[in-house]
Every structure is written in C-alpha cells, then in structure tokens.
Design an enzyme around this catalytic site. Sequence first.
Site, PDB file in Angstrom:
ATOM      1  N   ASP A 196       1.334  -0.322  -9.165  1.00 11.94           N
ATOM      2  CA  ASP A 196       0.713  -1.094 -10.232  1.00 11.94           C
ATOM      3  C   ASP A 196      -0.749  -1.414  -9.911  1.00 11.94           C
ATOM      4  O   ASP A 196      -1.090  -1.738  -8.774  1.00 11.94           O
ATOM      5  CB  ASP A 196       1.500  -2.399 -10.424  1.00 11.94           C
ATOM      6  N   GLU A 203     -10.299  -2.295  -5.065  1.00 10.20           N
ATOM      7  CA  GLU A 203     -11.432  -3.241  -5.039  1.00 10.20           C
ATOM      8  C   GLU A 203     -11.313  -4.215  -3.882  1.00 10.20           C
ATOM      9  O   GLU A 203     -12.295  -4.504  -3.192  1.00 10.20           O
ATOM     10  CB  GLU A 203     -11.493  -3.980  -6.385  1.00 10.20           C
ATOM     11  N   GLU A 237      -0.921   3.766 -11.329  1.00  6.76           N
ATOM     12  CA  GLU A 237      -1.520   3.289 -12.568  1.00  6.76           C
ATOM     13  C   GLU A 237      -3.016   3.153 -12.310  1.00  6.76           C
ATOM     14  O   GLU A 237      -3.478   2.137 -11.792  1.00  6.76           O
ATOM     15  CB  GLU A 237      -0.930   1.944 -12.994  1.00  6.76           C
TER      16      GLU A 237
END
Length: 538
Positions: A196, A203, A237
């Site tokens: 997910d 990041e 994803e």
Amino acid sequence: MWYHDTAIYQIDPSLFADGDGDGCGDLRGITDRLEYVRSLGFSTIWLLPFYRSPFRDGGYDVSDHLSVDPRFGDIADFAALVERAEALGLRVLVELVMQHTSDRHPWFQRARSDRHSPYRDYYVWADEPVDDGLKPIFPGVEDSIWTWDEAAGQYYRHLFYRHEPDLNLANPAVREEMYRTMAYWLRLGVAGFRVDAVPYMIERARQADPRDDGLWLLDDLHAYAWQRAPGAVLLGEADVQVDQYRAYLGDEDRLSHVLDFWVNNHIFLALARRRARPLYEALERNRPPPPRSRRAVWLRNHDELDLEQLSPEDREEVMRQFAPDPDMRIYGRGIRRRVAPMLDGDPARVAMAHALLFSLPGIPVLRYGDEIGMGEDLSRPERNAVRIPMQWHDGKNGGFSTAPEDRLVVRPVAEGPFGYRRTNVEAQQWRPGSLWARTRDLARTRAALREMRGDGRPAKFECASVFGLRYDDPVGGDSLVALVNLAPEPVEFELREDDLDALVDVVADAGYDGAPPPPRIRLNGYGYRWLRRRRGSY
C-alpha cells in the site's frame, strides 16, 4: 514465474460472504466460496485487510498487523483458507499496510503518551506544521496533513485520514516491524503482498538515506521476501508517472508488479471516446517491464477511479461521460462508481470492457462482483459507494448473509437494475452468454494461451474504434490477435498481418463465419474476437 499467466480476483473480506451469520463477511465465508473463484478462471486472490482494526477506513487503519480481526475469525481460519486455496491451485495475496497505522495502534498510543518512548520515533512529529509540499490524499475531507495531539504536545503527520498517523520508515526499528510482519504472513503460506501507498513509503525512506532516491527500500523489501519465499509477489500501489515504473521495478529486484494507473486511466478515456487511439498511445509510452516483472491492469478496485494521470481536459471528458452527476465524483479527481453503471448497464458493453481488460499485456485484476455487473450505492459516503455486499442470489440479503438486516455490516442493494433481485451469480452462472459466462471464458482462455504472457504489439489494420494487439509465443511459434470494438456500430476491416493468413476464433462475443485469407474481420457493436493462427499453417 508462476505469476506470468495468472489473473487476480480482488475480495473484500467484510463484504464477500458471511460464514457464521453475524452480518459481516469473514474468512470462513471466503473459504467456502473459493471453488467459485477457481471455476471463474482466476488463479490468485487478493484479500483486502482482515487485520485487527477499528475499521474506520475499510481496515487500512490497522491496529495490529499480526492478528486477524475477530469479526473475520482467527488465525486458524486464515490458515484453513490458505490450505484450501492451495488445494484448489489458488494463491493468496494480502495487504502490506506500513505507510500508516490506526491512531488506536499500541505503537501510537505509547508514542503520544511519552515523548521519551522508543515508539515516539515510530511516527512523524513536529512542533509546528511543516510545509514540505505534500497535500492531503483526500481533499475536502482533510484540510491539512498535520493534526495537534494534546497528549503528545506536538503535531503528528497523516497524509491520509487524521485517524491514520504516518509511520516513520526512516526509523530502522519501523522497518524491522515491517519485515517481521512480512515474515509472519509468508510463513503462513501467502504468495506475496499488495504493498500500500508505495511512493509515500519511499518518501520517508529518502529522509533516512537519499541513495537511489529512497528506492533502496524496495531493494530491501524484495531481498527480504525472496530470501524467505522465492517468487513472492510485491504488487505495488504506485500511482506515479509512467516513466517512473521502471525505477520501481528495478532490475527485477524491487517490486515484482506495479499497479498500472497510467493504462487504467487511458482505458476509460478510450471507452469514453469509443476510440482505440488513447490506449495505443498510453501503451506506447509504457516501457516493457523486465522479463520477470509485470504490470497489473484493472478497470475498478475498492477506491475511487482516480483520473489524475489524465490531463485536466481529458479528465473532464471522462467525468462528463461516466459521472455526469456531481455526486458521482469524488476528491475533485475521480469517480465513485462501478463499471456496469458507468457503461449504462449494457451487458454487451460491460463484456466488451472485460474483453479489453483481458486483452491487455500484464496481469488482469477483477474486483469481486464485476463479473456479474454489480452496481454501487451512492448513498454511502466517499469511496464506500463501491463497497457493497456480494450478490449471490435473489433471496435474503442477496445470499451474502443469513443475519437480520439490522445486523448487516452493510445493507446490500436490493432494488433497481443492479440490485441483487435482478443481478446475482445464481441468475448468470450457468446461463450461456451471460456476463458471468463471458468473463469466465475470457479468464480461462487467457490462462491457457502462452502467447499472451508477453507484451504484444499493435496489430496492423485500419479501424478507429477497434483496439487490437498481436501476441507471439517465441517458444512455441503460436500467434494470436486480440480485437475489441469499443463502439456500438458493427465494423469490418482487413487484418494486414501477412503471416497470419489462416485464423480461428478462440474466444468471441458471438459466433462468426471465420476469417478466410486474406483475413477479413467482422466485429459486432461492442464485439470482441481473439483469433489464433491455425496450427499447421506455418
């Protein structure tokens, strides 16, 4: 690899089948229906979250990554599901949700109660909100990614809902928790994970080490999974620009699959225009993945149809076609409807869309209920409009549960053309020509065709409304052409593939009178044909 010719069936555990009559779908209910999934032609199931959770976000607000929420059963029920799936030749993918947790997770409760707790650094905190360019994932629902926590005396970050604080994957201890979670479910026999919110995980990894722009985290994920289960799937994803897909896949040492948002968006642009060109252009920009990697393609899933990969003008064109009512739109970027209602409930058009999905290179993913043309419930908030119970028959609760209606986790749609009284598995499963039967034929046929394991190339012909790819098997020498008419008008054209002068249909929307050389192809309105070179003709 085993996943080169698989097809994935997505299941929401709370909404698929209630095995104990308490009003909520569960793992036993899924286990009882695995033969149905196998008969439909799928070889992998993707389970949405079943972990312990307050379920304020469909289970993605996890409060314990290593336990089954009691509403779904227990770990023995999960083991029984995996064992039954294995006996039927089905593999099981589960969710890896490590970008955030529920605010009720013990980690977060310890973090907020003690600034000196080792769990404090499990999350992202600040004395004042930090403007780092990141925006709320759900605009209009959350107006900031920072929320003040009185007990902690600081702001915590949440890219998603405020009840889902972001994990700090820059912290090695958090990464160890993620690896421990992966090891646990791999030991229980899962074939891999749908990972997910991958870009947001990257990041945080970048904050710890800018090497490879943070993508080193995917190297570590892959190495960890494959050391314990060689061939494990990491289905990411990654709603990023199309030219970034290759970096997320790496040299077969990062994600094994990316969910292809780029192609997904252009499928709907092509459907809206009833022209194949947008999809051809999308595939042309989409570089082939490494040999052992794959892209996953789909029509709809459990979220909104997010159209951010399109230009503002193209996005609005798709919106006008498929979501003319403002209540059908969401977050200023997407559509909260299922496939069948968007295509006016026309069985031929919906079957055409499924044929288009199965004709594309990559791994097809189908959401439960789309094989019968289920609709949505727009009275439900946000993305929950498409999260409705499976419709098995026209009896009580559509066969989803035997519980009284007031105990159901979600009330099924009963009335209207997409309600369970008219649209259900029992009404279609053994009826020739039904949407269910057509979807089954497409899934089963694709699984048997070695040619379609490759990327394909545009077939040579001239017809603006027809999308067509040619697939060649370099080992067996077989060739196939998959053709789909996106328009309601019948068409006829010449297939200009010089070496394909003798073709036979392997799957089609109707019976056709062959394709004598030189191949002159006829297609009904919303028709489709997969034609294979006749054996012995080369």
